[in-house]
Enzyme design. Structure first.
Site, PDB file in Angstrom:
ATOM      1  N   HIS A  50       4.043   1.392   2.378  1.00 40.60           N
ATOM      2  CA  HIS A  50       5.113   0.765   1.754  1.00 40.60           C
ATOM      3  C   HIS A  50       5.804   1.656   0.610  1.00 40.60           C
ATOM      4  O   HIS A  50       7.141   1.778   0.709  1.00 40.60           O
ATOM      5  CB  HIS A  50       4.748  -0.630   1.132  1.00 40.60           C
ATOM      6  N   GLY A  85       8.234   0.977   9.217  1.00 45.22           N
ATOM      7  CA  GLY A  85       7.338   1.983   9.268  1.00 45.22           C
ATOM      8  C   GLY A  85       6.716   2.008  10.705  1.00 45.22           C
ATOM      9  O   GLY A  85       6.931   1.002  11.417  1.00 45.22           O
ATOM     10  N   HIS A  95       0.731  -1.128  -0.091  1.00 45.84           N
ATOM     11  CA  HIS A  95       0.040   0.022  -0.115  1.00 45.84           C
ATOM     12  C   HIS A  95       0.862   1.241   0.080  1.00 45.84           C
ATOM     13  O   HIS A  95       2.165   1.162   0.113  1.00 45.84           O
ATOM     14  CB  HIS A  95      -1.081  -0.185   1.224  1.00 45.84           C
TER      15      HIS A  95
END
Ligand code: PAF
Length: 284
Positions: free
Chosen positions: A37, A147, A34
């Site tokens: 990323h 992340g 998504h």
């Protein structure tokens, strides 16, 4: 972009890149890519000569067989997306390629595993450390990108890097959110439209708790979050914690701290989601 499936091939490529002085940026993923990323890929493409992404749904980090089975797998679509964001190599091995034999090695992260994801997903960080360690050995990146949504994972990988002396820089990239605040996650693909709407409550709760941080006792904020989440059918709170952003240990009172992390995990229907925000206490 070249797609590599064999361990031996990625080794050869990395060796050649390293010999020619190229700086390697690496983003390990489990696919179902998504925008979150993709932002990591773009950052790596800007900051390194070469970007390598891995896609591997790692069985050893799932403590729930159905979660592993249902994890979205969208390799074809992922491959097309990677071609648009400056990724040079996609490493997408099979499980047999990554785990040719069973290993007796066990990773343990002490107090990092006695809280939040550690408690609720026993063995999860052993699996993460096993695969991330293997991938770091193979890809030998100069920079590796993760992340912030998986804040505890970042803390575990930081320990792995320090403990085993990997010569790389770890980058923790801010969580990327949908317009309504929902943290981007591959698991969002499993939500039906009504659940997708409900899932926005996680970020909303974090924002409400942030507003209360300096006004109310921390224990009171936790009870209010639990109460708030109980009101909504189909939402089931697993934990809400106010924690140190590096050690992830619970914070009992704010004292002289500069920062705390507000962390939440909840089921929306059958789908388990996590989110967090790091709050600078000098700015509220
Ligand atoms: O965050 C993930 O997607 C996974 O935990 C990782 C880091 C790719 C290891 O399998």
């Amino acid at each position: 972009m070249q797609v590599i499936e064999q361990v031996a091939s990625i080794r050869t490529i990395v060796q050649a890149l390293r010999c020619s002085g190229k700086r390697i940026g690496f983003i390990p993923t489990m696919g179902a890519l998504h925008e979150g990323h993709l932002q990591l890929m773009r950052a790596s493409a800007r900051e390194n000569h070469v970007t390598i992404c891995s896609i591997f749904v790692n069985p050893t980090q799932f403590n729930n067989a159905s979660d592993y089975k249902l994890y979205p797998r969208t390799l074809e679509q992922d491959t097309s997306l990677l071609q648009t964001v400056g990724c040079d190599y996609l490493f997408a091995p099979s499980a047999e390629e990554v785990y040719p034999q069973q290993s007796l090695l066990r990773f343990s992260f002490g107090e990092l595993e006695t809280v939040m994801e550690g408690t609720h997903r026993p063995g999860h960080f052993h699996g993460v450390a096993t695969i991330v360690g293997k991938l770091f050995n193979l890809v030998q990146p100069h920079k590796a990108y993760f992340g912030q949504k998986d804040l505890q994972q970042v803390a575990v990988v930081r320990q792995l890097v320090q403990g085993l002396g990997f010569d790389l820089e770890l980058v923790c990239h801010p969580t990327v959110r949908e317009a309504d605040g929902l943290a981007m996650s591959s698991r969002n693909k499993r939500l039906n439209p009504a659940q997708r709407q409900l899932a926005t409550q996680l970020y909303k709760v974090l924002q409400l708790a942030k507003q209360d941080l300096k006004q109310k006792p921390l224990a009171g904020i936790k009870s209010e979050v639990a109460h708030y989440m109980q009101q909504v059918d189909e939402l089931s709170l697993e934990y809400f914690e106010i924690a140190d952003p590096y050690t992830l240990q619970p914070v009992e009172d704010l004292g002289q701290r500069d920062e705390v992390a507000l962390c939440i995990a909840a089921y929306v229907g059958e789908v388990r989601l996590i989110d967090n925000i790091v709050v600078n206490l000098n700015e509220i």
